[in-house]
Design a protein around this motif. Structure first.
Motif, PDB file in Angstrom:
ATOM      1  N   MET A  26       0.824  -1.198   0.000  1.00 44.16           N
ATOM      2  CA  MET A  26       0.000   0.000   0.000  1.00 44.16           C
ATOM      3  C   MET A  26       0.866   1.258   0.000  1.00 44.16           C
ATOM      4  O   MET A  26       0.567   2.247  -0.672  1.00 44.16           O
ATOM      5  CB  MET A  26      -0.909  -0.009   1.242  1.00 44.16           C
ATOM      6  CG  MET A  26      -2.156   0.836   1.115  1.00 44.16           C
ATOM      7  SD  MET A  26      -3.168   0.699   2.604  1.00 44.16           S
ATOM      8  CE  MET A  26      -3.288  -1.072   2.773  1.00 44.16           C
ATOM      9  N   ALA A  27       1.967   1.200   0.742  1.00 46.28           N
ATOM     10  CA  ALA A  27       2.884   2.345   0.810  1.00 46.28           C
ATOM     11  C   ALA A  27       3.447   2.671  -0.561  1.00 46.28           C
ATOM     12  O   ALA A  27       3.540   3.848  -0.945  1.00 46.28           O
ATOM     13  CB  ALA A  27       4.019   2.049   1.788  1.00 46.28           C
ATOM     14  N   ALA A  28       3.837   1.654  -1.312  1.00 49.18           N
ATOM     15  CA  ALA A  28       4.386   1.878  -2.650  1.00 49.18           C
ATOM     16  C   ALA A  28       3.343   2.512  -3.561  1.00 49.18           C
ATOM     17  O   ALA A  28       3.656   3.401  -4.364  1.00 49.18           O
ATOM     18  CB  ALA A  28       4.878   0.556  -3.239  1.00 49.18           C
ATOM     19  N   SER A  29       2.095   2.076  -3.433  1.00 47.28           N
ATOM     20  CA  SER A  29       1.022   2.629  -4.256  1.00 47.28           C
ATOM     21  C   SER A  29       0.770   4.092  -3.909  1.00 47.28           C
ATOM     22  O   SER A  29       0.603   4.939  -4.803  1.00 47.28           O
ATOM     23  CB  SER A  29      -0.255   1.804  -4.060  1.00 47.28           C
ATOM     24  OG  SER A  29      -1.298   2.301  -4.866  1.00 47.28           O
ATOM     25  N   ILE A  30       0.754   4.411  -2.612  1.00 48.16           N
ATOM     26  CA  ILE A  30       0.532   5.796  -2.193  1.00 48.16           C
ATOM     27  C   ILE A  30       1.679   6.686  -2.645  1.00 48.16           C
ATOM     28  O   ILE A  30       1.472   7.796  -3.167  1.00 48.16           O
ATOM     29  CB  ILE A  30       0.360   5.875  -0.665  1.00 48.16           C
ATOM     30  CG1 ILE A  30      -0.947   5.199  -0.241  1.00 48.16           C
ATOM     31  CG2 ILE A  30       0.385   7.330  -0.184  1.00 48.16           C
ATOM     32  CD1 ILE A  30      -1.112   5.057   1.256  1.00 48.16           C
ATOM     33  N   ASP A  31       2.907   6.212  -2.458  1.00 49.06           N
ATOM     34  CA  ASP A  31       4.076   6.989  -2.867  1.00 49.06           C
ATOM     35  C   ASP A  31       4.044   7.255  -4.368  1.00 49.06           C
ATOM     36  O   ASP A  31       4.328   8.365  -4.827  1.00 49.06           O
ATOM     37  CB  ASP A  31       5.348   6.234  -2.482  1.00 49.06           C
ATOM     38  CG  ASP A  31       6.597   7.055  -2.722  1.00 49.06           C
ATOM     39  OD1 ASP A  31       6.670   8.178  -2.183  1.00 49.06           O
ATOM     40  OD2 ASP A  31       7.506   6.575  -3.426  1.00 49.06           O
ATOM     41  N   HIS A  32       3.666   6.251  -5.142  1.00 49.89           N
ATOM     42  CA  HIS A  32       3.555   6.409  -6.593  1.00 49.89           C
ATOM     43  C   HIS A  32       2.469   7.425  -6.941  1.00 49.89           C
ATOM     44  O   HIS A  32       2.658   8.270  -7.830  1.00 49.89           O
ATOM     45  CB  HIS A  32       3.237   5.054  -7.236  1.00 49.89           C
ATOM     46  CG  HIS A  32       2.935   5.136  -8.700  1.00 49.89           C
ATOM     47  ND1 HIS A  32       3.891   5.397  -9.656  1.00 49.89           N
ATOM     48  CD2 HIS A  32       1.753   5.010  -9.385  1.00 49.89           C
ATOM     49  CE1 HIS A  32       3.331   5.422 -10.858  1.00 49.89           C
ATOM     50  NE2 HIS A  32       2.036   5.183 -10.715  1.00 49.89           N
ATOM     51  N   ALA A  33       1.342   7.349  -6.251  1.00 47.08           N
ATOM     52  CA  ALA A  33       0.233   8.259  -6.530  1.00 47.08           C
ATOM     53  C   ALA A  33       0.618   9.711  -6.262  1.00 47.08           C
ATOM     54  O   ALA A  33       0.272  10.617  -7.028  1.00 47.08           O
ATOM     55  CB  ALA A  33      -0.985   7.874  -5.692  1.00 47.08           C
ATOM     56  N   ALA A  58       1.358  12.805  -9.121  1.00 47.24           N
ATOM     57  CA  ALA A  58       0.320  13.840  -8.992  1.00 47.24           C
ATOM     58  C   ALA A  58      -1.091  13.301  -9.179  1.00 47.24           C
ATOM     59  O   ALA A  58      -1.990  14.013  -9.614  1.00 47.24           O
ATOM     60  CB  ALA A  58       0.580  14.989  -9.977  1.00 47.24           C
ATOM     61  N   GLN A  59      -1.299  12.040  -8.838  1.00 45.30           N
ATOM     62  CA  GLN A  59      -2.656  11.500  -8.862  1.00 45.30           C
ATOM     63  C   GLN A  59      -3.418  11.859  -7.590  1.00 45.30           C
ATOM     64  O   GLN A  59      -4.644  11.961  -7.599  1.00 45.30           O
ATOM     65  CB  GLN A  59      -2.606   9.977  -9.026  1.00 45.30           C
ATOM     66  CG  GLN A  59      -1.974   9.536 -10.334  1.00 45.30           C
ATOM     67  CD  GLN A  59      -1.945   8.025 -10.455  1.00 45.30           C
ATOM     68  OE1 GLN A  59      -2.989   7.381 -10.606  1.00 45.30           O
ATOM     69  NE2 GLN A  59      -0.753   7.448 -10.390  1.00 45.30           N
ATOM     70  N   VAL A  60      -2.688  11.994  -6.499  1.00 46.35           N
ATOM     71  CA  VAL A  60      -3.240  12.526  -5.251  1.00 46.35           C
ATOM     72  C   VAL A  60      -2.226  13.520  -4.690  1.00 46.35           C
ATOM     73  O   VAL A  60      -1.041  13.472  -5.027  1.00 46.35           O
ATOM     74  CB  VAL A  60      -3.531  11.423  -4.198  1.00 46.35           C
ATOM     75  CG1 VAL A  60      -4.548  10.424  -4.709  1.00 46.35           C
ATOM     76  CG2 VAL A  60      -2.254  10.723  -3.778  1.00 46.35           C
ATOM     77  N   THR A  61      -2.693  14.401  -3.835  1.00 43.93           N
ATOM     78  CA  THR A  61      -1.806  15.392  -3.238  1.00 43.93           C
ATOM     79  C   THR A  61      -1.425  14.969  -1.827  1.00 43.93           C
ATOM     80  O   THR A  61      -2.100  14.140  -1.204  1.00 43.93           O
ATOM     81  CB  THR A  61      -2.480  16.769  -3.164  1.00 43.93           C
ATOM     82  OG1 THR A  61      -3.598  16.687  -2.236  1.00 43.93           O
ATOM     83  CG2 THR A  61      -2.985  17.217  -4.526  1.00 43.93           C
TER      84      THR A  61
END
Length: 231
Positions: free
Chosen positions: A76-83, A87-90
């Protein structure tokens, strides 16, 4: 075509885990078993096992059979960091989610904590103050403090989600800390961590959540004030 076969193979392995009610650490049949069952090549199954291992759904070690993996916040951390990086999430959106979760984990910790949880949480709060001049150790104890609270609440999913914020904290906390220029400002941070720990020890969920809310008010303003200073 190969990708489609790999997808089918991944789904079959996951279905096998569900259908046989397998738990963490239980062994799975080998690649050959699934290859025969699905009438696919071992290469397809090897790729499927690799994809499942990358997601931490299975644990593949050298010289032994694959085992059912444990829930792991690092995915999940890798997905959030990628997002965030793409710039998919701030960062603001991530911090809003984190705030919502951590108010709840603080309340749950106050309701369900063990005596050992109390000692661990309080110790991390103390260690933060003791290492005020060692930023790496301070951040480590800050991260561990929040993860220990989530663990104490007894909800494994909350714990893993809070774990997934670790990398962002390692970036944001130093930014916030740079804005706390006086000893008095830093003491406020240490005090709120100690107060949260005490509310959890006192089994006071409403107070623990309120203190965590106040902590996030200050932390978020510090993070974004720090970004403005560095711009």
């Amino acid at each position: 075509m190969t990708d489609s076969l790999v997808d089918q193979a991944v789904r079959r392995v996951r279905a096998h885990i569900r259908d046989h009610d397998l738990k963490v650490g239980d062994t799975l049949p080998g690649e050959g078993h699934f290859a025969t069952e699905l009438s696919v090549s071992r290469a397809v199954m090897r790729e499927a096992f690799g994809a499942l291992a990358a997601l931490r759904l299975i644990d593949v070690g050298n010289g032994r059979k694959a085992r059912v993996g444990a829930i792991d916040g690092s995915v999940m951390a890798a997905s959030i960091d990628h997002a965030v990086a793409t710039a998919q999430v701030t960062t603001t959106e991530v911090w809003d989610v984190r705030r919502t979760l951590e108010l709840r984990t603080a309340a749950l910790a106050a309701e369900h904590r063990s005596d050992q949880d109390v000692r661990v949480i309080a110790d991390h709060a103390r260690q933060m103050a003791l290492h005020a001049n060692d930023l790496d150790r301070l951040i480590g104890h800050d991260i561990a403090f929040h993860q220990a609270i989530a663990r104490a609440g007894g909800n494994a999913l909350f714990h893993q989600i809070v774990r997934s914020f670790e990398q962002l904290m390692r970036v944001a906390v130093p930014t916030a800390w740079d804005t706390r220029e006086t000893e008095a400002q830093r003491d406020v941070v240490f005090r709120v961590h100690q107060d949260i720990a005490q509310a959890i020890a006192d089994r006071a969920p409403t107070e623990a959540a309120t203190l965590m809310d106040s902590h996030f008010d200050n932390a978020i303003s510090d993070v974004f004030r720090g970004k403005a200073h560095s711009a």
